[in-house]
Write an enzyme that holds these catalytic residues in place. Structure first.
Site, mmCIF file in Angstrom:
data_model
loop_
_atom_site.group_PDB
_atom_site.id
_atom_site.type_symbol
_atom_site.label_atom_id
_atom_site.label_comp_id
_atom_site.label_asym_id
_atom_site.label_seq_id
_atom_site.Cartn_x
_atom_site.Cartn_y
_atom_site.Cartn_z
ATOM 1 N N ASP A 192 0.818 -1.209 0.000
ATOM 2 C CA ASP A 192 0.000 0.000 0.000
ATOM 3 C C ASP A 192 0.858 1.268 0.000
ATOM 4 O O ASP A 192 2.073 1.203 0.181
ATOM 5 C CB ASP A 192 -0.955 0.000 1.204
ATOM 6 C CG ASP A 192 -0.257 -0.417 2.505
ATOM 7 O OD1 ASP A 192 0.981 -0.411 2.550
ATOM 8 O OD2 ASP A 192 -0.964 -0.737 3.473
ATOM 9 N N ASP A 218 -7.175 -2.705 14.332
ATOM 10 C CA ASP A 218 -8.576 -3.032 14.031
ATOM 11 C C ASP A 218 -8.681 -4.226 13.080
ATOM 12 O O ASP A 218 -9.753 -4.533 12.564
ATOM 13 C CB ASP A 218 -9.322 -1.809 13.460
ATOM 14 C CG ASP A 218 -8.788 -1.360 12.102
ATOM 15 O OD1 ASP A 218 -7.812 -1.970 11.603
ATOM 16 O OD2 ASP A 218 -9.353 -0.414 11.531
ATOM 17 N N HIS A 220 -7.058 -4.581 10.131
ATOM 18 C CA HIS A 220 -6.864 -4.361 8.697
ATOM 19 C C HIS A 220 -5.564 -4.971 8.190
ATOM 20 O O HIS A 220 -4.569 -5.034 8.906
ATOM 21 C CB HIS A 220 -6.971 -2.872 8.323
ATOM 22 C CG HIS A 220 -5.864 -1.996 8.822
ATOM 23 N ND1 HIS A 220 -6.037 -1.056 9.815
ATOM 24 C CD2 HIS A 220 -4.568 -1.894 8.446
ATOM 25 C CE1 HIS A 220 -4.894 -0.420 10.021
ATOM 26 N NE2 HIS A 220 -3.989 -0.911 9.215
ATOM 27 N N GLU A 249 -9.689 -2.006 5.361
ATOM 28 C CA GLU A 249 -10.308 -1.796 6.663
ATOM 29 C C GLU A 249 -11.396 -2.849 6.890
ATOM 30 O O GLU A 249 -11.872 -3.470 5.932
ATOM 31 C CB GLU A 249 -10.903 -0.385 6.729
ATOM 32 C CG GLU A 249 -9.856 0.728 6.607
ATOM 33 C CD GLU A 249 -8.932 0.836 7.831
ATOM 34 O OE1 GLU A 249 -8.981 -0.044 8.711
ATOM 35 O OE2 GLU A 249 -8.156 1.810 7.899
HETATM 36 C C1 GLP Z 1 -0.440 0.395 8.486
HETATM 37 C C2 GLP Z 1 -0.186 -0.418 7.242
HETATM 38 C C3 GLP Z 1 -0.438 -1.891 7.489
HETATM 39 C C4 GLP Z 1 0.297 -2.335 8.742
HETATM 40 C C5 GLP Z 1 -0.230 -1.550 9.909
HETATM 41 C C6 GLP Z 1 0.337 -1.980 11.237
HETATM 42 O O1 GLP Z 1 -1.788 0.678 8.666
HETATM 43 N N1 GLP Z 1 -0.994 -0.003 6.148
HETATM 44 O O2 GLP Z 1 0.001 -2.635 6.355
HETATM 45 O O3 GLP Z 1 0.125 -3.722 8.928
HETATM 46 O O4 GLP Z 1 0.073 -0.184 9.674
HETATM 47 O O5 GLP Z 1 1.455 -1.241 11.587
HETATM 48 P P1 GLP Z 1 2.389 -1.614 12.807
HETATM 49 O O6 GLP Z 1 3.179 -2.790 12.359
HETATM 50 O O7 GLP Z 1 3.225 -0.396 12.993
HETATM 51 O O8 GLP Z 1 1.510 -1.918 13.953
#
Ligand code: GLP
Length: 228
Positions: A75, A144, A146, A151
């Site tokens: 993404d 959440d 995702h 989402e």
């Molecule tokens: C963002 C990314 C996700 C990732 C998430 C969790 O929202 N788009 O791909 O999994 O963050 O991030 P973290 O690993 O910092 O908790």
């Protein structure tokens, strides 16, 4: 038939080592070469940072090469400059790509500044298909639940597209923007759940007590014996 394996480890560092070793094993077993690229799906976030560090170590020690690896990131935010410190382009370059021998032309990331975002998303799907599909898609999850920026409520057959971020995600990601909610982009381009599920194999990394409940939900959802 698809099956899920759950690997529970004690510490964040153990997860990083396990994941990096697994990725290395899969790449080496594939025996990539000029006519045979290994395709790897990659996430951003704090979770995979330790895994990237380990992979860099393997590369520096001469135990792994990314010369014949093509990567596809999950993404990218919409409408922040590519060289913004919190863009996923910057994140991937600074935390991984600049430290390894990948050809930058093979490191694919969605362009969140494309004029025609739907075309950008459709072209991304075509690029993945042209590369032979994703061999191993590595991902994380948000608090959440995702995956990438899909989402809760996203279709399980969704493809790469533009998505609005949920308020929970904007709150969770504000820490990267000086805690200022107004600075967090509200939209992103993201691969779909269907795009991820098309991969030959998916590895989701989940760490931290704040994601324990989400992990519980993932397991209950995937335990098909509960539906019988
Ligand atoms: C963002 C990314 C996700 C990732 C998430 C969790 O929202 N788009 O791909 O999994 O963050 O991030 P973290 O690993 O910092 O908790």
């Amino acid at each position: 038939m698809q099956s899920m394996r759950l690997v529970i480890l004690d510490k964040y560092d153990d997860v990083s080592v396990w994941a990096a070793k697994y990725i290395r094993r899969r790449i080496l077993a594939f025996k990539p070469g000029p006519d045979r690229y290994f395709t790897l799906g990659l996430p951003t976030g704090s979770t995979p940072l330790g895994t990237y560090k380990k992979l860099i170590e393997y590369y520096k020690a001469g135990n792994l090469s990314f010369k014949y690896v093509k990567t596809f990131n999950m993404d990218e935010y919409v409408a922040i400059p590519r060289d913004h410190p919190e863009s996923y382009h910057s994140f991937m370059w600074n935390n991984f790509f600049k430290h390894i021998d990948i050809d930058p032309a093979n490191a694919n990331i969605l362009d969140g500044n494309a004029v025609d975002v739907q075309k950008e998303c459709d072209d991304y799907e075509k690029k993945i298909a042209a590369a032979g599909g994703i061999e191993l898609f590595v991902g994380g999850i948000g608090p959440d639940g995702h995956i990438a920026f899909n989402e809760p409520g996203s279709s399980l057959v969704s493809r790469t597209r533009i998505k609005s971020l949920a308020q929970d995600t904007i709150l969770a990601n504000a820490r990267f923007f000086g805690g200022d909610l107004s600075k967090v982009p509200h939209q992103a381009l993201t691969v779909g759940v269907g795009t991820v599920m098309d991969a030959r194999e998916v590895m989701i990394l989940i760490t931290g007590a704040h994601k324990a409940f989400t992990l519980h939900k993932v397991i209950v959802f995937n335990d098909t014996s509960l539906y019988r």
